[in-house]
Scaffold this motif. Structure first.
Motif, PDB file in Angstrom:
ATOM      1  N   GLY A 100       0.816  -1.217   0.000  1.00 37.69           N
ATOM      2  CA  GLY A 100       0.000   0.000   0.000  1.00 37.69           C
ATOM      3  C   GLY A 100       0.848   1.264   0.000  1.00 37.69           C
ATOM      4  N   ILE A 101       1.896   1.262   0.794  1.00 40.74           N
ATOM      5  CA  ILE A 101       2.795   2.421   0.842  1.00 40.74           C
ATOM      6  C   ILE A 101       3.509   2.584  -0.497  1.00 40.74           C
ATOM      7  CG2 ILE A 101       4.871   3.368   1.909  1.00 40.74           C
ATOM      8  CD1 ILE A 101       3.915   2.102   4.562  1.00 40.74           C
ATOM      9  N   THR A 102       3.940   1.479  -1.087  1.00 39.13           N
ATOM     10  CA  THR A 102       4.626   1.522  -2.383  1.00 39.13           C
ATOM     11  C   THR A 102       3.707   2.070  -3.468  1.00 39.13           C
ATOM     12  OG1 THR A 102       6.036  -0.343  -1.766  1.00 39.13           O
ATOM     13  CG2 THR A 102       5.839   0.150  -4.123  1.00 39.13           C
ATOM     14  N   LEU A 103       2.456   1.645  -3.468  1.00 39.21           N
ATOM     15  CA  LEU A 103       1.493   2.145  -4.447  1.00 39.21           C
ATOM     16  C   LEU A 103       1.313   3.658  -4.295  1.00 39.21           C
ATOM     17  CD1 LEU A 103      -0.591   1.572  -6.670  1.00 39.21           C
ATOM     18  CD2 LEU A 103      -2.265   1.186  -4.851  1.00 39.21           C
ATOM     19  N   TYR A 104       1.177   4.113  -3.065  1.00 38.75           N
ATOM     20  CA  TYR A 104       1.046   5.551  -2.816  1.00 38.75           C
ATOM     21  C   TYR A 104       2.298   6.302  -3.266  1.00 38.75           C
ATOM     22  CZ  TYR A 104       0.824  10.015  -0.422  1.00 38.75           C
ATOM     23  OH  TYR A 104       0.857  11.352  -0.143  1.00 38.75           O
ATOM     24  N   GLN A 105       3.464   5.728  -2.987  1.00 35.06           N
ATOM     25  CA  GLN A 105       4.718   6.367  -3.394  1.00 35.06           C
ATOM     26  C   GLN A 105       4.798   6.522  -4.912  1.00 35.06           C
ATOM     27  OE1 GLN A 105       7.422   3.629  -1.295  1.00 35.06           O
ATOM     28  NE2 GLN A 105       8.382   5.454  -0.439  1.00 35.06           N
ATOM     29  N   GLU A 106       4.337   5.525  -5.642  1.00 38.88           N
ATOM     30  CA  GLU A 106       4.362   5.600  -7.105  1.00 38.88           C
ATOM     31  C   GLU A 106       3.447   6.714  -7.610  1.00 38.88           C
ATOM     32  OE1 GLU A 106       3.330   1.631  -8.282  1.00 38.88           O
ATOM     33  OE2 GLU A 106       5.290   0.826  -7.692  1.00 38.88           O
ATOM     34  N   GLU A 107       2.255   6.819  -7.018  1.00 42.22           N
ATOM     35  CA  GLU A 107       1.328   7.886  -7.395  1.00 42.22           C
ATOM     36  C   GLU A 107       1.917   9.253  -7.049  1.00 42.22           C
ATOM     37  OE1 GLU A 107      -2.265   6.995  -5.304  1.00 42.22           O
ATOM     38  OE2 GLU A 107      -2.650   5.180  -6.457  1.00 42.22           O
ATOM     39  N   LEU A 108       2.508   9.339  -5.882  1.00 38.19           N
ATOM     40  CA  LEU A 108       3.103  10.589  -5.427  1.00 38.19           C
ATOM     41  C   LEU A 108       4.284  10.980  -6.314  1.00 38.19           C
ATOM     42  CD1 LEU A 108       2.981  12.758  -3.223  1.00 38.19           C
ATOM     43  CD2 LEU A 108       4.442  11.312  -1.815  1.00 38.19           C
ATOM     44  N   GLU A 109       5.076  10.016  -6.688  1.00 39.17           N
ATOM     45  CA  GLU A 109       6.223  10.282  -7.558  1.00 39.17           C
ATOM     46  C   GLU A 109       5.767  10.827  -8.905  1.00 39.17           C
ATOM     47  OE1 GLU A 109       9.919  11.057  -8.154  1.00 39.17           O
ATOM     48  OE2 GLU A 109       9.360  10.007  -6.312  1.00 39.17           O
ATOM     49  N   GLU A 110       4.687  10.286  -9.427  1.00 34.44           N
ATOM     50  CA  GLU A 110       4.141  10.776 -10.696  1.00 34.44           C
ATOM     51  C   GLU A 110       3.644  12.216 -10.548  1.00 34.44           C
ATOM     52  OE1 GLU A 110       2.976  11.266 -14.516  1.00 34.44           O
ATOM     53  OE2 GLU A 110       4.246   9.692 -13.699  1.00 34.44           O
ATOM     54  N   THR A 111       2.996  12.521  -9.459  1.00 29.32           N
ATOM     55  CA  THR A 111       2.520  13.884  -9.201  1.00 29.32           C
ATOM     56  C   THR A 111       3.704  14.848  -9.108  1.00 29.32           C
ATOM     57  OG1 THR A 111       0.596  13.038  -8.002  1.00 29.32           O
ATOM     58  CG2 THR A 111       1.189  15.330  -7.610  1.00 29.32           C
ATOM     59  N   ILE A 112       4.731  14.452  -8.389  1.00 35.32           N
ATOM     60  CA  ILE A 112       5.927  15.300  -8.230  1.00 35.32           C
ATOM     61  C   ILE A 112       6.614  15.512  -9.571  1.00 35.32           C
ATOM     62  CG2 ILE A 112       8.265  15.349  -7.256  1.00 35.32           C
ATOM     63  CD1 ILE A 112       7.038  13.999  -4.725  1.00 35.32           C
ATOM     64  N   ARG A 113       6.737  14.459 -10.350  1.00 33.41           N
ATOM     65  CA  ARG A 113       7.376  14.566 -11.662  1.00 33.41           C
ATOM     66  C   ARG A 113       6.601  15.531 -12.558  1.00 33.41           C
ATOM     67  NH1 ARG A 113       6.551  13.470 -16.361  1.00 33.41           N
ATOM     68  NH2 ARG A 113       4.720  12.202 -16.040  1.00 33.41           N
ATOM     69  N   ARG A 114       5.283  15.382 -12.567  1.00 34.19           N
ATOM     70  CA  ARG A 114       4.439  16.257 -13.383  1.00 34.19           C
ATOM     71  C   ARG A 114       4.547  17.714 -12.918  1.00 34.19           C
ATOM     72  NH1 ARG A 114      -0.084  14.470 -11.981  1.00 34.19           N
ATOM     73  NH2 ARG A 114      -0.839  16.283 -10.867  1.00 34.19           N
ATOM     74  N   MET A 115       4.525  17.910 -11.603  1.00 39.51           N
ATOM     75  CA  MET A 115       4.621  19.275 -11.076  1.00 39.51           C
ATOM     76  C   MET A 115       5.962  19.913 -11.417  1.00 39.51           C
ATOM     77  SD  MET A 115       2.766  19.421  -7.401  1.00 39.51           S
ATOM     78  CE  MET A 115       3.226  21.138  -7.241  1.00 39.51           C
ATOM     79  N   ARG A 116       7.022  19.146 -11.320  1.00 35.48           N
ATOM     80  CA  ARG A 116       8.350  19.693 -11.650  1.00 35.48           C
ATOM     81  C   ARG A 116       8.407  20.176 -13.084  1.00 35.48           C
ATOM     82  NH1 ARG A 116      12.140  15.540  -8.396  1.00 35.48           N
ATOM     83  NH2 ARG A 116      12.435  16.855  -6.563  1.00 35.48           N
ATOM     84  N   SER A 117       7.799  19.425 -13.991  1.00 36.88           N
ATOM     85  CA  SER A 117       7.847  19.823 -15.399  1.00 36.88           C
ATOM     86  C   SER A 117       6.952  21.027 -15.685  1.00 36.88           C
ATOM     87  CB  SER A 117       7.457  18.647 -16.299  1.00 36.88           C
ATOM     88  OG  SER A 117       6.101  18.323 -16.131  1.00 36.88           O
ATOM     89  N   GLU A 118       5.867  21.189 -14.923  1.00 36.72           N
ATOM     90  CA  GLU A 118       4.924  22.278 -15.173  1.00 36.72           C
ATOM     91  C   GLU A 118       5.200  23.529 -14.345  1.00 36.72           C
ATOM     92  OE1 GLU A 118       1.181  20.543 -14.184  1.00 36.72           O
ATOM     93  OE2 GLU A 118       1.101  19.295 -15.964  1.00 36.72           O
ATOM     94  N   ASN A 119       5.842  23.374 -13.197  1.00 37.64           N
ATOM     95  CA  ASN A 119       5.941  24.479 -12.235  1.00 37.64           C
ATOM     96  C   ASN A 119       6.659  25.715 -12.768  1.00 37.64           C
ATOM     97  OD1 ASN A 119       4.406  23.750 -10.076  1.00 37.64           O
ATOM     98  ND2 ASN A 119       6.089  23.708  -8.626  1.00 37.64           N
ATOM     99  N   LYS A 120       7.745  25.532 -13.484  1.00 41.68           N
ATOM    100  CA  LYS A 120       8.508  26.691 -13.959  1.00 41.68           C
ATOM    101  C   LYS A 120       7.633  27.564 -14.846  1.00 41.68           C
ATOM    102  CE  LYS A 120      12.966  27.949 -15.848  1.00 41.68           C
ATOM    103  NZ  LYS A 120      14.227  27.489 -16.398  1.00 41.68           N
ATOM    104  N   GLU A 121       6.911  26.934 -15.760  1.00 41.57           N
ATOM    105  CA  GLU A 121       6.043  27.683 -16.662  1.00 41.57           C
ATOM    106  C   GLU A 121       4.872  28.313 -15.909  1.00 41.57           C
ATOM    107  OE1 GLU A 121       5.123  24.506 -19.235  1.00 41.57           O
ATOM    108  OE2 GLU A 121       7.161  24.407 -20.023  1.00 41.57           O
TER     109      GLU A 121
END
Length: 173
Positions: free
Chosen positions: A131-152
């Motif tokens: 369960g923790i691993t599944l959450y971490q994967e979802e969270l990692e995807e959110t962080i990755r997406r935010m990093r790519s969008e945040n500067k703009e």
């Protein structure tokens, strides 16, 4: 005439400051998600390697965090230790909603973190870790997406602050 100039001198910096603030909020939310990711990684390791009870793991992890997250972990551990409720999921969920209310995490971020409690309430260690691993994967995807969008998005916030201020001044004059 002088009132209009004073108004202009107040409106434009105010709107610029608002744009900067919204850009700062985006950056802070990303940093908070990264902090949650680190906490979940520490929790996973504590459970996996020490096999200690959850409240001990939370107290140990709280020593490696600061601020609101430290308080959240300590209060959650205290509630579990006190045996306030038999249901760990309920304790976790209530604690997440109550203690993390002052963060810049969005509603969906808090809901996802609260749902981690379902796996934490599982009886076997493998289910908890999955369960923790599944959450971490979802969270990692959110962080990755935010990093790519945040500067703009931050640039956009700054520009909209300036343009918004100029527009308000144009309308008022």
């Amino acid at each position: 005439m002088i009132e209009k100039m004073i108004g202009t001198l107040l409106v434009i910096p105010g709107s610029i400051a608002l744009g900067i603030y919204y850009g700062w909020e985006l950056k802070q939310r990303l940093e908070e998600l990264i902090t949650v990711r680190q906490i979940m990684e520490l929790l996973k390791r504590q459970i996996q390697y020490t096999k200690a009870p959850l409240e001990e793991c939370l107290v140990e992890i709280s020593g490696k965090t600061t601020g609101i997250y430290k308080n959240w972990l300590l209060k959650t551990a205290k509630r579990i230790e006190a045996g306030e409720d038999e249901n760990l999921y309920r304790i976790w969920k209530e604690s997440v909603y109550k203690e993390l209310a002052g963060t810049l995490l969005r509603k969906q971020d808090v809901e996802a973190l609260a749902e981690v409690g379902r796996s934490i309430d599982a009886l076997d260690c493998d289910s908890v870790l999955a369960g923790i691993t599944l959450y971490q994967e979802e969270l990692e995807e959110t962080i990755r997406r935010m990093r790519s969008e945040n500067k703009e998005k931050r640039k956009l916030c700054h520009c909209l602050g300036v343009i918004g201020g100029i527009f308000i001044v144009a309308v008022l004059i």
